[in-house]
Enzyme design. Sequence first.
Site, short mmCIF file in Angstrom:
data_model
loop_
_atom_site.label_atom_id
_atom_site.label_comp_id
_atom_site.label_asym_id
_atom_site.label_seq_id
_atom_site.Cartn_x
_atom_site.Cartn_y
_atom_site.Cartn_z
N HIS A 17 0.64 -1.11 -0.04
CA HIS A 17 -0.01 -0.16 -0.05
C HIS A 17 0.94 1.28 -0.21
O HIS A 17 0.68 2.38 -0.80
CB HIS A 17 -0.72 0.17 1.27
N LYS A 41 -17.68 -5.44 9.17
CA LYS A 41 -16.40 -6.19 9.06
C LYS A 41 -16.10 -5.94 10.38
O LYS A 41 -16.58 -5.21 11.10
CB LYS A 41 -15.48 -5.97 8.05
N ARG A 90 -2.18 -6.43 -7.98
CA ARG A 90 -1.14 -7.12 -7.70
C ARG A 90 -0.78 -8.30 -8.57
O ARG A 90 0.23 -8.54 -9.08
CB ARG A 90 -1.09 -7.62 -6.31
N SER A 128 -2.98 -7.76 3.54
CA SER A 128 -3.26 -7.43 4.83
C SER A 128 -3.79 -8.72 5.54
O SER A 128 -3.08 -9.00 6.63
CB SER A 128 -4.46 -6.42 4.93
O1 PNS Z 1 -8.85 -3.09 0.24
P1 PNS Z 1 -10.04 -3.46 -0.20
O2 PNS Z 1 -10.88 -3.97 0.97
O3 PNS Z 1 -10.09 -4.42 -1.57
O4 PNS Z 1 -10.86 -2.25 -0.63
C1 PNS Z 1 -12.39 -2.50 -1.32
C2 PNS Z 1 -13.08 -1.02 -1.40
C3 PNS Z 1 -13.07 -0.06 0.04
C4 PNS Z 1 -12.33 -0.17 -2.30
C5 PNS Z 1 -14.68 -1.27 -1.77
O5 PNS Z 1 -15.14 -2.26 -0.84
C6 PNS Z 1 -15.46 -0.11 -1.76
O6 PNS Z 1 -15.14 0.93 -2.49
N1 PNS Z 1 -16.45 0.02 -0.81
C7 PNS Z 1 -17.52 1.12 -0.64
C8 PNS Z 1 -18.63 0.79 -1.14
C9 PNS Z 1 -19.10 0.87 -2.49
O7 PNS Z 1 -18.75 1.88 -3.20
N2 PNS Z 1 -19.35 -0.12 -3.24
C10 PNS Z 1 -19.51 -0.15 -4.49
C11 PNS Z 1 -18.57 -0.48 -5.61
S1 PNS Z 1 -18.41 -2.28 -5.77
#
Ligand code: PNS
Length: 158
Positions: A17, A41, A90, A128
């Site tokens: 990150h 979560k 990645r 993570s």
């Molecule tokens: O690090 P991560 O957990 O892969 O990040 C995921 C993240 C936070 C980018 C994603 O879950 C997110 O944008 N969540 C907010 C809800 C949202 O907008 N969902 C619609 C897009 S699928």
Amino acid sequence: MRIGVYPGSFDPITNGHMDIIRRASLLVDHLIVGVLNNSQKNPTLSVEERVDLINELTKDLGNVTANHFSGLLVEFVNNMQANVIIRGFRAISDFEYEMQLAQTNYMLDPEIETVFLVARNEFSYISSTMVKEVAKYHGDISKMVPQKTQKILEEKFK
Ligand code: PNS
């Protein structure tokens, strides 16, 4: 002014990150690290801990700030008056999820672009989840995370 949002859970922030943040900070005028506050979560670090840690780790960069958000990412991006979402990529296993995320966000707001930065080789297998797994069993995570992250995790899993 070009404002980018680098969103994620960051539970916890890893060297992978950090590499994306450093590189993304060179591409935009201001980079906002958006830390998802997901009540469903059960995170290891609270959202406040994650935001504080990222602000601490990025203070030398000068144009990076961390903020938490809940709800839709595109709404957060618009509230921040940002125009681009930055995600790290990645391995091929990330592909399907990242496509879904980018396409959904595009459907919700076609004016927001998603840009992918390809992870450097040395960071492409850090996650993570793995970091927490190793830390839980008191393994060495010093090559995977910044020292400050390591200290916090060691404290959590003492
Ligand atoms: O690090 P991560 O957990 O892969 O990040 C995921 C993240 C936070 C980018 C994603 O879950 C997110 O944008 N969540 C907010 C809800 C949202 O907008 N969902 C619609 C897009 S699928």
